[in-house]
Write a protein that holds these residues in place. Structure first.
Motif, PDB file in Angstrom:
ATOM      1  N   LEU A  51     -40.237 -33.517 -22.717  1.00 37.77           N
ATOM      2  CA  LEU A  51     -39.992 -32.092 -22.834  1.00 37.77           C
ATOM      3  C   LEU A  51     -40.593 -31.587 -24.144  1.00 37.77           C
ATOM      4  O   LEU A  51     -40.652 -32.327 -25.131  1.00 37.77           O
ATOM      5  N   HIS A  52     -41.016 -30.337 -24.155  1.00 33.19           N
ATOM      6  CA  HIS A  52     -41.606 -29.746 -25.354  1.00 33.19           C
ATOM      7  C   HIS A  52     -40.889 -28.438 -25.670  1.00 33.19           C
ATOM      8  O   HIS A  52     -40.751 -27.572 -24.801  1.00 33.19           O
ATOM      9  N   ARG A  53     -40.460 -28.308 -26.895  1.00 31.69           N
ATOM     10  CA  ARG A  53     -39.685 -27.138 -27.312  1.00 31.69           C
ATOM     11  C   ARG A  53     -40.551 -25.881 -27.327  1.00 31.69           C
ATOM     12  O   ARG A  53     -41.674 -25.893 -27.838  1.00 31.69           O
ATOM     13  N   LEU A  54     -40.008 -24.788 -26.771  1.00 30.38           N
ATOM     14  CA  LEU A  54     -40.702 -23.510 -26.776  1.00 30.38           C
ATOM     15  C   LEU A  54     -40.236 -22.672 -27.968  1.00 30.38           C
ATOM     16  O   LEU A  54     -39.031 -22.474 -28.146  1.00 30.38           O
ATOM     17  N   PRO A  55     -41.153 -22.160 -28.778  1.00 28.91           N
ATOM     18  CA  PRO A  55     -40.761 -21.233 -29.849  1.00 28.91           C
ATOM     19  C   PRO A  55     -40.144 -19.968 -29.250  1.00 28.91           C
ATOM     20  O   PRO A  55     -40.353 -19.650 -28.068  1.00 28.91           O
ATOM     21  N   ASP A  56     -39.427 -19.244 -30.057  1.00 35.03           N
ATOM     22  CA  ASP A  56     -38.739 -18.044 -29.575  1.00 35.03           C
ATOM     23  C   ASP A  56     -39.703 -17.000 -29.024  1.00 35.03           C
ATOM     24  O   ASP A  56     -39.333 -16.196 -28.162  1.00 35.03           O
ATOM     25  N   ASN A  57     -40.944 -16.984 -29.514  1.00 35.47           N
ATOM     26  CA  ASN A  57     -41.884 -15.949 -29.074  1.00 35.47           C
ATOM     27  C   ASN A  57     -42.721 -16.386 -27.868  1.00 35.47           C
ATOM     28  O   ASN A  57     -43.668 -15.697 -27.499  1.00 35.47           O
ATOM     29  N   VAL A  58     -42.380 -17.522 -27.265  1.00 39.76           N
ATOM     30  CA  VAL A  58     -43.075 -17.995 -26.059  1.00 39.76           C
ATOM     31  C   VAL A  58     -42.097 -17.935 -24.887  1.00 39.76           C
ATOM     32  O   VAL A  58     -41.044 -18.569 -24.915  1.00 39.76           O
ATOM     33  N   SER A  59     -42.456 -17.153 -23.871  1.00 39.72           N
ATOM     34  CA  SER A  59     -41.573 -16.954 -22.723  1.00 39.72           C
ATOM     35  C   SER A  59     -41.593 -18.161 -21.790  1.00 39.72           C
ATOM     36  O   SER A  59     -42.448 -19.053 -21.909  1.00 39.72           O
ATOM     37  N   PHE A  60     -40.658 -18.171 -20.832  1.00 40.10           N
ATOM     38  CA  PHE A  60     -40.659 -19.231 -19.824  1.00 40.10           C
ATOM     39  C   PHE A  60     -41.949 -19.202 -19.006  1.00 40.10           C
ATOM     40  O   PHE A  60     -42.508 -20.246 -18.672  1.00 40.10           O
ATOM     41  N   GLU A  61     -42.417 -18.006 -18.667  1.00 41.19           N
ATOM     42  CA  GLU A  61     -43.677 -17.899 -17.928  1.00 41.19           C
ATOM     43  C   GLU A  61     -44.817 -18.530 -18.704  1.00 41.19           C
ATOM     44  O   GLU A  61     -45.625 -19.281 -18.145  1.00 41.19           O
ATOM     45  N   GLU A  62     -44.906 -18.203 -19.995  1.00 34.35           N
ATOM     46  CA  GLU A  62     -45.957 -18.787 -20.819  1.00 34.35           C
ATOM     47  C   GLU A  62     -45.769 -20.300 -20.929  1.00 34.35           C
ATOM     48  O   GLU A  62     -46.755 -21.057 -20.946  1.00 34.35           O
ATOM     49  N   GLY A  63     -44.524 -20.736 -20.994  1.00 35.40           N
ATOM     50  CA  GLY A  63     -44.250 -22.170 -21.053  1.00 35.40           C
ATOM     51  C   GLY A  63     -44.750 -22.891 -19.816  1.00 35.40           C
ATOM     52  O   GLY A  63     -45.303 -23.996 -19.899  1.00 35.40           O
TER      53      GLY A  63
END
Length: 387
Positions: free
Chosen positions: A173-185
């Motif tokens: 798993l890779h952590r998503l920064p707050d400014n990256v949405s689920f769609e972008e993830g």
């Protein structure tokens, strides 16, 4: 002996029969509504059917994380498995199989020994899970996409991530920064494919580049090539609508509509006119033989044709032209070590993948999404399923 034990355990944990043989597993009939809150997923089968299923909600074991999948994209390979039942001789749909491998979501529960994740964490899921054993040359050398014992979710027989709740190994798993949405993830997966191409093709700042195919991988390769400083960039396609989309995505790109009936050499002459000469690097994103031939004839002496696209089992190449011009041909199988890079590029604003999403559906309407994704007349670039 220890290696064998781990490999068997890895395959057993994600054994598809555990779901297919579970009493809670059932295929929903056309028009049937799933139970509220059920763990539903989109499955294909050898009869070339695509349908929703209900399946058990899993419980994380040691080293695992239960993820509520919030966004998933439909890949061309998902459609191919549904429509054709196979990709090559090693990836064959032989039973009901869960789709989807472009996903991001939220941690719901963690298993024993998992300390780096907690409920509520937002994550992108890298779906190719290798054996990670020291005895495996591919894993030991960092080329884990070549691991012979990889579990790649959505590649038969392993079920995919287009579901409500998915079990995933904590270390993938890779952590998503707050400014990256689920769609972008979720779009980090196709971006990882493109970034692997940029890295392995040896593309350098200022290189003239040709991208063959303006589908999702071609377009994300366009974004990546622009971020890497390629100039000029020419992109080709059979559909003007896709070239128009590419022009909106990267206004500086040069586009060329491939004329049906034109020979590869004739296409290459047009490409060189648009590019102001032969190109140094080709990112071939179609896998179509005639497109590869056109790419080869568009490439300068000692250039590179890098093939990302998936084609037929056997293709004919213009061998002597390649030889006499010292043109290197390389091919790609998935990716390795690209997810952290993809997340950094999106978070920093160097690559904007948001415009790629043209259609959105709820998980309950995932089958509609597949039909739209499979129909070129619908104009979809990337269909996203949200939950």
């Amino acid at each position: 002996m220890a290696t064998t034990t781990v490999e068997i355990a890895n395959a057993d944990v994600y054994n598809p029969r555990k779901i297919l043989d579970h009493p809670d597993f059932r295929v929903l009939q056309a028009g049937e509504k799933p139970k509220p809150g059920a763990n539903i997923a989109a499955f294909y089968n050898p009869q070339h059917e695509i349908h929703l299923v209900e399946k058990p909600k899993p419980k994380p074991g040691p080293g695992q994380v239960l993820v509520h999948v919030r966004a998933s994209g439909i890949c061309g390979s998902d459609v191919h498995f549904w429509k054709h039942g196979r990709i090559g001789d090693s990836m064959v749909v032989s039973d009901e199989c869960g789709s989807g491998h472009e996903s991001a979501g939220e941690v719901v529960e963690v298993g024993e020994g998992v300390t780096q994740w907690k409920p509520g964490d937002r994550v992108a899921m890298e779906v190719g899970v290798p054996c990670s054993q020291p005895s495996c040359d591919a894993c030991r050398t960092g080329r884990y996409n070549g691991c012979p014992d990889v579990v790649f979710f959505s590649t038969p027989p392993y079920h995919g991530t287009l579901t409500r709740w998915h079990l995933h190994p904590a270390q993938w798993l890779h952590r998503l920064p707050d400014n990256v949405s689920f769609e972008e993830g979720s779009l980090c997966e196709p971006l990882a494919v493109a970034l692997a191409g940029i890295e392995r093709s040896g593309l350098r700042l200022g290189d003239p580049v040709l991208i063959c195919g303006a589908g999702p991988i071609g377009l994300v390769s366009l974004l990546s090539a622009r971020a890497a400083g390629a100039e000029p960039i020419v992109i080709t396609d059979l559909f003007q609508s896709r070239l128009d989309f590419a022009k909106k995505l990267v206004p500086g790109v040069r586009t060329l509509l491939i004329k049906k009936g034109a020979t590869p050499k004739e296409q290459a002459e047009e490409i060189k006119k648009v590019a102001d000469g032969p190109v140094r690097v080709v990112l071939e994103c179609t896998g179509v033989e005639s497109s590869i031939h056109a790419a080869v004839h568009s490439t300068q002496f000692a250039g590179k044709v890098y093939i990302i696209g998936v084609g037929h089992n056997e293709l004919v190449f213009p061998f002597m032209h390649l030889s006499a011009n010292e043109i290197d041909v390389s091919l790609q199988y998935r990716y390795a070590n690209q997810y952290p890079k993809a997340i950094r590029l999106i978070s920093a604003g160097l690559i904007n993948v948001k415009p790629l999403v043209t259609h959105r559906f709820t998980l309950e309407n995932a089958i509609d999404a597949f039909h739209v994704a499979a129909d070129p007349a619908q104009g979809a670039i990337k269909c996203q399923i949200l939950d």
